[in-house]
Design an enzyme around this catalytic site. Structure first.
Site, PDB file in Angstrom:
ATOM      1  N   HIS A  17      -8.936  20.591 -11.012  1.00 17.80           N
ATOM      2  CA  HIS A  17      -7.490  20.670 -10.792  1.00 17.80           C
ATOM      3  C   HIS A  17      -7.078  19.725  -9.659  1.00 17.80           C
ATOM      4  O   HIS A  17      -6.100  18.980  -9.777  1.00 17.80           O
ATOM      5  CB  HIS A  17      -7.068  22.083 -10.365  1.00 17.80           C
ATOM      6  N   LYS A  41      -3.060  35.743 -19.522  1.00 16.80           N
ATOM      7  CA  LYS A  41      -4.292  35.888 -18.745  1.00 16.80           C
ATOM      8  C   LYS A  41      -4.106  37.002 -17.729  1.00 16.80           C
ATOM      9  O   LYS A  41      -3.030  37.171 -17.173  1.00 16.80           O
ATOM     10  CB  LYS A  41      -4.619  34.596 -17.976  1.00 16.80           C
ATOM     11  N   ARG A  97      -9.634  18.191 -20.185  1.00 19.39           N
ATOM     12  CA  ARG A  97     -11.084  18.028 -20.137  1.00 19.39           C
ATOM     13  C   ARG A  97     -11.626  17.534 -21.458  1.00 19.39           C
ATOM     14  O   ARG A  97     -12.676  16.917 -21.514  1.00 19.39           O
ATOM     15  CB  ARG A  97     -11.752  19.361 -19.777  1.00 19.39           C
ATOM     16  N   SER A 134     -11.686  27.650 -14.555  1.00 18.89           N
ATOM     17  CA  SER A 134     -11.480  28.768 -13.635  1.00 18.89           C
ATOM     18  C   SER A 134     -12.151  30.040 -14.138  1.00 18.89           C
ATOM     19  O   SER A 134     -12.728  30.790 -13.359  1.00 18.89           O
ATOM     20  CB  SER A 134      -9.983  29.015 -13.431  1.00 18.89           C
TER      21      SER A 134
END
Length: 184
Positions: A17, A41, A97, A134
């Site tokens: 990040h 989430k 990514r 994460s």
């Protein structure tokens, strides 16, 4: 002045990040790291803790990278497009990514443009961090593994504290691997 937003849940912030924020800061006049609560989430760290960790990481880089002094951190209180309008951001910057990230991010980018006209700029992530997520960082810490080389300073301690509160016990320190020649 060109302002952009680097949004995310940052639960927790990783070096991947931070790399995207750093690179955006070299391309745009002002970068706002927008910390959002993702309803899809279940967050481990509260919004204020996430904001403080991001601020500390940005401040740490600003000492050696002048562009980082133009980065600020805010909490996104609602829709990202409303936040962008409020602060005068012309674009959203997201790191990718790989193809899976693009598949998840493209519909959001199209909806943001549909709702407000704000464009999304995708930056390919640095391959050094292509495996870092994460959720993986939290899982590794939860099981006592080392992640210090994947996150900015202070993040591991914050995760251990939050996980300890969640689990009602302390979270183990990382176990160092033993090699044939002793500790790694």
């Amino acid at each position: 002045m060109t302002t952009v937003v680097c949004p995310g849940s940052f639960d927790p912030i990783t070096l991947g990040h931070l790399d995207i924020v750093r690179r955006a800061a070299t391309m745009f006049d002002d970068v706002v790291v927008g910390i959002a609560k993702n309803p899809g989430k279940s967050g481990l760290l509260d919004l204020e803790t996430r904001a403080e960790l991001v601020r500390a990481a940005v401040h740490g880089l600003a000492r050696t990278e002048p562009a980082m002094s133009r980065v600020r951190v805010d909490v996104v209180p609602g829709l990202l497009v409303d936040f962008c309008r409020e602060i005068g951001a012309v674009a959203v910057v997201k790191g990718l990514r790989g193809g899976g990230d693009f598949d998840a991010e493209q519909p959001m980018a199209l909806m943001n443009r549909h709702l407000s006209g704000v464009e999304t700029i995708f930056l390919p992530g640095d391959q050094r961090y292509a495996h870092v997520a994460s959720s993986l960082v939290k899982d590794i810490v939860r099981h006592g593994g080392p992640v210090d080389d994947l996150v900015p300073a202070g993040v591991v301690a914050a995760l251990r504290t939050a996980l300890g509160q969640q689990l009602g016990r302390s979270v183990a320190q990382p176990v160092r691997a033993v090699t044939p020649h002793g500790r790694a």
